[in-house]
Enzyme design. Structure first.
Site, mmCIF file in Angstrom:
data_model
loop_
_atom_site.group_PDB
_atom_site.id
_atom_site.type_symbol
_atom_site.label_atom_id
_atom_site.label_comp_id
_atom_site.label_asym_id
_atom_site.label_seq_id
_atom_site.Cartn_x
_atom_site.Cartn_y
_atom_site.Cartn_z
ATOM 1 N N PRO A 89 100.392 -19.238 17.982
ATOM 2 C CA PRO A 89 100.314 -17.823 18.372
ATOM 3 C C PRO A 89 101.599 -17.053 18.016
ATOM 4 O O PRO A 89 101.580 -15.824 17.963
ATOM 5 C CB PRO A 89 100.128 -17.861 19.894
ATOM 6 C CG PRO A 89 99.624 -19.241 20.194
ATOM 7 C CD PRO A 89 100.246 -20.123 19.148
ATOM 8 N N GLU A 116 102.092 -27.997 24.840
ATOM 9 C CA GLU A 116 102.769 -26.706 24.843
ATOM 10 C C GLU A 116 103.341 -26.352 23.470
ATOM 11 O O GLU A 116 103.796 -25.238 23.255
ATOM 12 C CB GLU A 116 103.867 -26.692 25.912
ATOM 13 C CG GLU A 116 104.118 -25.324 26.493
ATOM 14 C CD GLU A 116 105.110 -25.365 27.637
ATOM 15 O OE1 GLU A 116 105.847 -24.390 27.791
ATOM 16 O OE2 GLU A 116 105.151 -26.388 28.362
ATOM 17 N N ARG A 154 86.476 -21.659 0.697
ATOM 18 C CA ARG A 154 85.363 -20.934 0.076
ATOM 19 C C ARG A 154 85.818 -20.090 -1.111
ATOM 20 O O ARG A 154 84.982 -19.638 -1.890
ATOM 21 C CB ARG A 154 84.624 -20.078 1.115
ATOM 22 C CG ARG A 154 85.461 -18.964 1.705
ATOM 23 C CD ARG A 154 84.768 -18.304 2.884
ATOM 24 N NE ARG A 154 83.608 -17.502 2.500
ATOM 25 C CZ ARG A 154 83.686 -16.305 1.908
ATOM 26 N NH1 ARG A 154 84.857 -15.759 1.641
ATOM 27 N NH2 ARG A 154 82.587 -15.646 1.605
ATOM 28 N N ASP A 169 82.670 -9.639 -0.393
ATOM 29 C CA ASP A 169 83.057 -9.843 0.998
ATOM 30 C C ASP A 169 83.723 -8.617 1.585
ATOM 31 O O ASP A 169 84.426 -7.894 0.900
ATOM 32 C CB ASP A 169 84.085 -10.982 1.124
ATOM 33 C CG ASP A 169 83.457 -12.331 0.899
ATOM 34 O OD1 ASP A 169 82.225 -12.413 0.919
ATOM 35 O OD2 ASP A 169 84.218 -13.290 0.699
#
Ligand code: 9WO
Length: 249
Positions: A89, A116, A154, A169
């Site tokens: 994060p 953690e 992909r 896309d």
């Protein structure tokens, strides 16, 4: 392209990489995904990979040495150079632009944290790039790594059939996708827009472009703000906005 993944849950990574377009890319030899488990690079009877943080607090951290040995083993699998990417994060946000850049490399090494997280000294010494897939916390980096593998896999040359060509896309054009419809033409839930049944390919292309612009304006003004629209796009979007303001649809 080859992707090596350091993870305490190899099955999670391998299962995700076997499905759909990315699984087919592996079958076609366009992509190789390999998983490496730090638990296999421990030397104590408990096969310990975690330890309590200095300074106290809840949670555990991943030990440096099992990770380093696993990374060395993964690196040695081929001679291709590879950036080491840690999914967390705290990373820089993953975008389609970054996906395209990474997809062009011969090799990636991904590190999935658990608990953690990692000892910061390992991050400093070994990690080239820290990436986040969004502002939320998971229970480990595996799902984020699977997202990256899917997005990059992909795009390997030959992975997509013509039917799902990447140039169409959303984001490849910097815009969200237009609304899509299939059979039946008339349904209890509504009708397919007339223009899509008209056979007028120029009108259809114009309508789709306008819907893509309009939806991006409504839902992701941040994306639109970073684009510079051509005069045709400006006209299409202005018409969409006027219609939206007068009839609210
Ligand atoms: C666990 C934890 C336990 C007790 C107190 C605080 C705590 N924080 C965390 C935590 O953030 N763990 C992370 C789990 C450590 C790195 C791997 N994990 C992870 C990666 N969660 N979410 C991601 C992630 C990766 C990429 N993009 C979005 C989220």
């Amino acid at each position: 392209m080859r992707i090596d993944v350091l993870t305490l849950f190899p099955d999670l990574i391998l299962a995700n990489a076997q499905a759909g377009v990315v699984g087919r890319a592996q079958e076609r030899g366009l992509l190789q995904v390999a998983a490496w488990n730090p638990r296999d690079h421990t030397h104590d009877n408990y096969r310990r990979v975690d330890e309590r943080p200095f300074g106290g607090g809840p949670g555990m951290l991943m030990l440096i040495d099992p990770l380093r040995e696993t990374l060395a083993a993964a690196r040695a699998a081929t001679s291709d150079p590879a950036p080491v990417i840690y999914l967390s994060p705290q990373g820089e946000r993953l975008t389609q632009k970054r996906v395209r850049t990474l997809a062009a490399l011969p090799r990636l090494i991904l590190i999935c944290g658990r608990y953690e997280g990692l000892d910061e000294r390992f991050v400093q010494a070994e990690v080239d790039l820290e990436l986040s897939i969004g502002d939320y916390v998971l229970s480990g980096g595996e799902l984020a790594a699977s997202v990256l593998i899917d997005a990059v896999g992909r795009l390997q040359e030959g992975a997509l059939n013509d039917a799902d060509s990447a140039s169409q896309d959303s984001f490849e054009q910097g815009l969200l996708d237009c609304p899509l419809y299939t059979r039946p033409e008339r349904h209890e839930l509504g009708e397919v827009p007339e223009v899509l049944r008209s056979g007028d390919h120029r009108a259809i292309a114009r309508w789709r472009r306008q819907q893509a612009l309009g939806r991006t304006w409504l839902r992701r003004p941040d994306l639109l703000a970073r684009m510079s629209l051509g005069s045709d796009d400006r006209v299409l979007l202005d018409a969409f906005i006027r219609r939206h303001r007068t009839q609210g649809s």
